[in-house]
Scaffold this active site. Sequence first.
Site, PDB file in Angstrom:
ATOM      1  N   ASN A 133      -7.737  -1.953  -1.970  1.00  0.00           N
ATOM      2  CA  ASN A 133      -6.749  -1.427  -1.004  1.00  0.00           C
ATOM      3  C   ASN A 133      -6.839  -2.213   0.492  1.00  0.00           C
ATOM      4  O   ASN A 133      -7.904  -2.323   1.057  1.00  0.00           O
ATOM      5  CB  ASN A 133      -7.023   0.176  -0.574  1.00  0.00           C
ATOM      6  CG  ASN A 133      -6.367   0.572   0.524  1.00  0.00           C
ATOM      7  OD1 ASN A 133      -5.281   0.985   0.567  1.00  0.00           O
ATOM      8  ND2 ASN A 133      -7.206   1.023   1.823  1.00  0.00           N
ATOM      9  N   GLU A 134      -5.560  -2.513   0.948  1.00  0.00           N
ATOM     10  CA  GLU A 134      -5.499  -3.063   2.180  1.00  0.00           C
ATOM     11  C   GLU A 134      -6.380  -4.233   2.621  1.00  0.00           C
ATOM     12  O   GLU A 134      -6.869  -4.472   3.762  1.00  0.00           O
ATOM     13  CB  GLU A 134      -5.578  -2.063   3.502  1.00  0.00           C
ATOM     14  CG  GLU A 134      -4.970  -2.303   4.559  1.00  0.00           C
ATOM     15  CD  GLU A 134      -4.965  -1.149   5.506  1.00  0.00           C
ATOM     16  OE1 GLU A 134      -6.393  -0.803   6.060  1.00  0.00           O
ATOM     17  OE2 GLU A 134      -4.041  -0.569   5.711  1.00  0.00           O
ATOM     18  N   GLU A 172      -4.084  10.462  -0.459  1.00  0.00           N
ATOM     19  CA  GLU A 172      -5.580  10.078  -0.045  1.00  0.00           C
ATOM     20  C   GLU A 172      -6.262  11.422   0.159  1.00  0.00           C
ATOM     21  O   GLU A 172      -5.484  12.197   0.997  1.00  0.00           O
ATOM     22  CB  GLU A 172      -5.617   8.919   1.028  1.00  0.00           C
ATOM     23  CG  GLU A 172      -6.983   8.898   1.379  1.00  0.00           C
ATOM     24  CD  GLU A 172      -7.119   7.344   2.517  1.00  0.00           C
ATOM     25  OE1 GLU A 172      -6.139   7.105   2.763  1.00  0.00           O
ATOM     26  OE2 GLU A 172      -8.156   7.007   2.364  1.00  0.00           O
ATOM     27  N   CYS A 216      -8.195   3.850   2.295  1.00  0.00           N
ATOM     28  CA  CYS A 216      -9.548   3.329   2.682  1.00  0.00           C
ATOM     29  C   CYS A 216     -10.626   4.005   1.817  1.00  0.00           C
ATOM     30  O   CYS A 216     -11.630   3.651   1.722  1.00  0.00           O
ATOM     31  CB  CYS A 216     -10.081   3.602   4.042  1.00  0.00           C
ATOM     32  SG  CYS A 216      -8.923   2.403   5.123  1.00  0.00           S
TER      33      CYS A 216
HETATM   34  O1  AHR Z   1      -3.289   6.198   5.883  1.00  0.00           O
HETATM   35  C1  AHR Z   1      -4.561   5.959   6.325  1.00  0.00           C
HETATM   36  C2  AHR Z   1      -5.110   4.860   6.360  1.00  0.00           C
HETATM   37  O2  AHR Z   1      -4.435   3.805   6.735  1.00  0.00           O
HETATM   38  C3  AHR Z   1      -5.286   4.537   4.955  1.00  0.00           C
HETATM   39  O3  AHR Z   1      -6.617   4.986   4.355  1.00  0.00           O
HETATM   40  C4  AHR Z   1      -5.543   3.017   4.968  1.00  0.00           C
HETATM   41  O4  AHR Z   1      -5.382   2.281   3.759  1.00  0.00           O
HETATM   42  C5  AHR Z   1      -4.657   2.513   6.220  1.00  0.00           C
HETATM   43  O5  AHR Z   1      -5.585   1.766   7.305  1.00  0.00           O
END
Ligand code: AHR
Length: 657
Positions: free
Chosen positions: A380-381, A51, A249
Amino acid sequence: MRVKIWFAVLILVVSPVGLFGQSQQSPAVISVDAAHPGAAISPTMFGIFFEDINFGADGGLYPELVKNRSFEFQEPLTGWHEVLGLSSKGINNPKGELSVRTDHPLNDSNPHYLRVRAYESGYAFYNVGFRGIGVESGAEYRFSAYVRSSGAKAIRATLTDGAGHEIGSGKLGGFGDEWKRFETVIRTSATAQHAQLNLYLDEPGEIDLDMISLYPVDTWKQRPNGLRKDLVQLLYDMHPGFLRFPGGCIVEGRQLVTRYRWKTTIGDIAERRTIINRWNDEFDTKPAPDYFQSFGLGFYEYFQLAEDIGAEPLPILNCGMACQFNTDETAALDQLDEYVHDALDLIDFANGPATSPWGKLRAQMGHPEPFHMKMLGVGNEQWGPRYVERYKVFAAALKAQHPEIKLVVAAGPAPAGEPFESMWATWRQLHADIVDEHYYMSPEWFLSNSGRYDHYDRSGPKVFAGEYAAQTVATTSSENRNNWRSAIAEAAFMTGLERNADVVQMASYAPLLAHVDAWQWKPDAIWFDNLHSYGTTDYYVQKVFANNVGTRILPVTPEDVDGLYTSASLDERTHELIVKAINNSATARPAEIRLKGMNPSGTAKITTLDSADLSAENSFDHPTAVAPQSSTLDVKSGTIPVELRPYSVTVYRIPAQ
Ligand code: AHR
């Protein structure tokens, strides 16, 4: 000889480990059933999560040295300043002016450019780089810019070190009144961690500039617009099973308008639209107002990186939801077309023939062959009913046209409770392919969860442990450490992932990269500055596991008892048994590996990662303080006596005749 005997006696007398530890403990028996190989282990088992956080891309893996090269930051002169002082022509603070304009820009995606007016000879301005510019002595850097000039004939560039000494120079000239790219190569005469790039107009005049770039020639595979070599090397050395990108994120954005859109990250880099990085202002305690995404590292480069390091590409796309921790903005269901088409077009970009609409673009960028993408993440998430509704729209379209692509879905941000439980119930009901779980938990949690997957439903969706890291203080605490305590706990946990490889198909530590002067999130697998990098203790655990993943699970006992954690596998490619043993105790531990159904003889290869000190960390000064050590062991039968060092991760590769 006498000296040696005395030395041995001395150790027995003074060493409490020798007296009360290893010599008195009966060996732990690690029993491996070599005659009954179990399920196949996915080749994607241990991979990488990437990321653009902590300056992971711009300022990190993407080695552009000029910050805000295209003047698209919110404050368009961020990173740029006037040079003050005496010019080479003896004028003190030569007069001039910098202005950022938008009339007749380079292109529509790059609407701002810099106009420089030099009223006096020697007017100059400089770029500070990403927390300074790192250059190596004797290395080459490509200095380039798009230039349009109605008067000024040349622009002179110099690099100066932290003390202001010139360590390299170059010149661009021959400009016309239309935008055109010019370049020259600057060779540096000294190493500097915090150099600056100075640009001079030696004669009065006016000039327009955009995409001002200083880029190392020596990139990974020597590619122009290539990636930072030392960082890719660390990734390559892991032999990761997959590369998940671009996050995290960052996929979601704080608002939908700043979500990650892969289509704006491909093609000519001068036409990739710069946007704010969501980590710019995420944490009040770690503000990074100069954190933007140039997308010089875009989807083409991610696919290429995955291919280079032998990893399966796993892109994660926005599913019509901005980060639920931030605005929680959601695209209406009847507005999802654009999102779904992005996914369908991405499959074409990655896998389509060079004649298809998006495959053609890939071919034009230099890769006529497909990238063979097999997996795609939808969101994502995310969590909750709105996510499920949107997933259904994606799944209907994607499965109809591309049943061969496995879809990765999220189970929210935490590893238990709500919404984790209800998301799993939904995914089971919908027969989802792969569920992405995230755990940023304490080392103790990792130690006590090595059996987490022992009782998972074998017939349901597969698990992707998509983001995890032991947090020595608390999640997102800036006090978290990458120490041996966190790393050995992750190793213990990972034995459980491996033992359950019929359910767990992928796992990745997160985040991956962090710049020492520009990070937002700790811990991270790899730390770097402008010139150097090192793998943390956690990185080496990932590496040791990814380098030693077999093809079939072997039953092993005990799995997790009294600080001893084990897993075993068979590697059908190399004809070896792989036994991993983690000793999470302060004393050395005698053990016996007993192989049921196999009586090998030959030389076993051993990799050990250990430190008696749980607070041990790697650093720039001691990058391999805790790093894998290799040794060998003669094996004569199916009963192999070994000794597990205090607080150690040991991998045995035993020839399996
Ligand atoms: O790894 C950091 C963050 O942690 C990522 O962007 C997210 O997916 C998670 O909350």
